[in-house]
Enzyme design. Structure first.
Site, short mmCIF file in Angstrom:
data_model
loop_
_atom_site.label_atom_id
_atom_site.label_comp_id
_atom_site.label_asym_id
_atom_site.label_seq_id
_atom_site.Cartn_x
_atom_site.Cartn_y
_atom_site.Cartn_z
N TYR A 241 -0.26 7.17 42.33
CA TYR A 241 -0.85 5.91 42.83
C TYR A 241 0.06 4.70 42.64
CZ TYR A 241 -2.27 5.48 37.96
OH TYR A 241 -2.27 5.42 36.59
N ARG B 236 7.98 24.21 42.52
CA ARG B 236 9.44 24.37 42.47
C ARG B 236 9.83 25.58 41.63
NH1 ARG B 236 12.68 19.68 39.46
NH2 ARG B 236 11.11 20.25 37.91
N ASP C 293 -10.82 14.97 34.77
CA ASP C 293 -9.86 14.85 35.88
C ASP C 293 -10.36 15.54 37.16
OD1 ASP C 293 -8.02 13.27 34.55
OD2 ASP C 293 -6.89 14.97 33.77
N ASN D 110 -9.54 14.77 27.98
CA ASN D 110 -9.13 13.38 28.22
C ASN D 110 -10.20 12.37 27.83
OD1 ASN D 110 -10.99 13.60 30.28
ND2 ASN D 110 -9.66 12.72 31.85
N LYS E 45 -3.26 15.27 25.42
CA LYS E 45 -4.48 15.92 25.91
C LYS E 45 -4.65 17.34 25.38
CE LYS E 45 -4.51 13.64 30.47
NZ LYS E 45 -4.83 13.86 31.90
P1 ATR Z 1 1.20 17.11 35.04
O1 ATR Z 1 0.61 17.76 33.82
O2 ATR Z 1 1.02 15.62 35.10
O3 ATR Z 1 0.76 17.75 36.30
P2 ATR Z 1 3.79 18.43 34.60
O4 ATR Z 1 3.16 19.53 33.83
O5 ATR Z 1 4.99 17.78 34.04
O6 ATR Z 1 2.79 17.23 34.87
O7 ATR Z 1 4.08 18.96 36.08
C1 ATR Z 1 4.80 18.22 36.96
C2 ATR Z 1 4.87 18.95 38.29
O8 ATR Z 1 5.80 18.26 39.13
C3 ATR Z 1 5.40 20.38 38.16
O9 ATR Z 1 4.76 21.18 39.13
C4 ATR Z 1 6.89 20.21 38.48
O10 ATR Z 1 7.52 21.37 38.96
P3 ATR Z 1 8.19 22.42 37.91
O11 ATR Z 1 7.08 23.22 37.36
O12 ATR Z 1 9.11 23.21 38.76
O13 ATR Z 1 8.92 21.58 36.88
C5 ATR Z 1 6.80 19.17 39.57
N1 ATR Z 1 8.09 18.49 39.78
C6 ATR Z 1 8.66 17.56 39.00
N2 ATR Z 1 9.86 17.18 39.52
C7 ATR Z 1 10.05 17.91 40.65
C8 ATR Z 1 11.07 17.99 41.65
N3 ATR Z 1 12.17 17.22 41.59
N4 ATR Z 1 10.90 18.85 42.70
C9 ATR Z 1 9.79 19.62 42.78
N5 ATR Z 1 8.78 19.59 41.87
C10 ATR Z 1 8.91 18.76 40.83
#
Ligand code: ATR
Length: 277
Positions: free
Chosen positions: A219, A153, A102, A87, A66
């Site tokens: 989902y 996180r 989105d 997208n 994307k």
């Molecule tokens: P997307 O673009 O689909 O939103 P991404 O950029 O990979 O995906 O973001 C995933 C999100 O899930 C992030 O906010 C990530 O937190 P971090 O920025 O700290 O990595 C969160 N995430 C993934 N695994 C996690 C976990 N075990 N606990 C808390 N947050 C998690």
């Protein structure tokens, strides 16, 4: 002229978009196709050249392409620019356009399943700070929601995303979630936690006020542990399938000239393809 459309991703085999567009093509009796094409980021430019050459009408772009696709476009919508990601692609008057649907999908699903939701939503709590969180945060002010708390996180990513929307968004520490839950009218999980194969999103929802909307963009499964717990506590659960269905609408309309409907029959078809847990 060929009426082929694509979804390009890496991997792309899991994508359910062909089910959605295939349903609409059949419903409207259109002779077109919508195909999964496995395209790693390094091959996106070659695929775009095929689109420009007339092999496709347009298509969707999914992870991790994307962002990669953006500099290859002639026209980037304001939304896609704000997302830093597109997208949905289509050719128009010989120029390649890109949009990001989105945020539209997120809002349209809430509008469809909870009419009047925005009028009762003052404060929103967003969990996660990736691309999906950015789309949700971009969308909410369009419905007048301008008090957005963001927890992630990794605090630095929350601060960075909040800085992009300084008027509406305030980053807060993950440790405050239990307290923030009780102050919020809408809670949105944009992390991948709760998805099949991932650990559940283990947050303390005990302070949830009855009637609080809890929206999980995951989902698979349809009812995540988060949504089950929200339901048990008197919250209003909203699953992530509706966002997927609604974000597909503008693309189909661009390619085939018909604005398709998200119907119960379409939703049932997708639900039948989603494993229960
Ligand atoms: P997307 O673009 O689909 O939103 P991404 O950029 O990979 O995906 O973001 C995933 C999100 O899930 C992030 O906010 C990530 O937190 P971090 O920025 O700290 O990595 C969160 N995430 C993934 N695994 C996690 C976990 N075990 N606990 C808390 N947050 C998690």
């Amino acid at each position: 002229m060929t009426k082929r459309c694509f979804i390009i991703g890496h991997p792309v085999a899991h994508s359910r978009s062909p089910l959605i567009h295939g349903h609409w093509l059949a419903e409207h009796g259109l002779a077109g196709s919508y195909e999964r094409v496995e395209v790693p980021p390094a091959q996106v430019a070659a695929l775009i050249a095929r689109l420009r050459a007339g092999e496709f009408l347009g298509g969707n772009v999914t992870v991790p392409n994307k962002e990669v696709v953006l500099p290859l476009l002639d026209e980037v919508s304001e939304t896609a620019r704000a997302m830093g990601a597109a997208n949905t692609l289509w050719m128009e008057d010989g120029r390649l356009h890109g949009d990001n649907t989105d945020a539209y999908g997120f809002l349209a699903h809430l509008d469809a399943c909870l009419p009047g939701w925005a009028g009762q939503t003052e404060k929103a709590l967003i969990l996660g700070a990736g691309g999906a969180a950015r789309a949700v945060i971009y969308g909410l002010p369009e419905r007048g929601i301008r008090r957005i708390l963001l927890v992630n996180r990794s605090p630095e990513r929350a601060l960075e995303l909040a800085a992009a929307f300084p008027k509406e968004v305030e980053a807060r520490p993950w440790q405050e979630i239990a307290q923030l839950v009780g102050e919020s009218d809408l809670i949105v999980n944009t992390t991948s936690l709760g998805m099949r194969g991932q650990p559940p999103l283990a947050i303390d929802l005990s302070g949830l006020r009855p009637g609080t909307i809890v929206d999980d963009i995951v989902y698979v499964p349809l009812e995540t542990p988060l949504l089950a717990e929200a339901r048990r506590l008197g919250g209003v659960p909203v699953d992530g399938l509706g966002m997927l269905l609604h974000q597909a609408v503008p693309g189909f309309e661009r390619w085939f000239g018909i604005r398709p409907q998200v119907t119960a029959a379409l939703r049932a078809k997708l639900e039948a393809d989603i494993p229960a847990a």
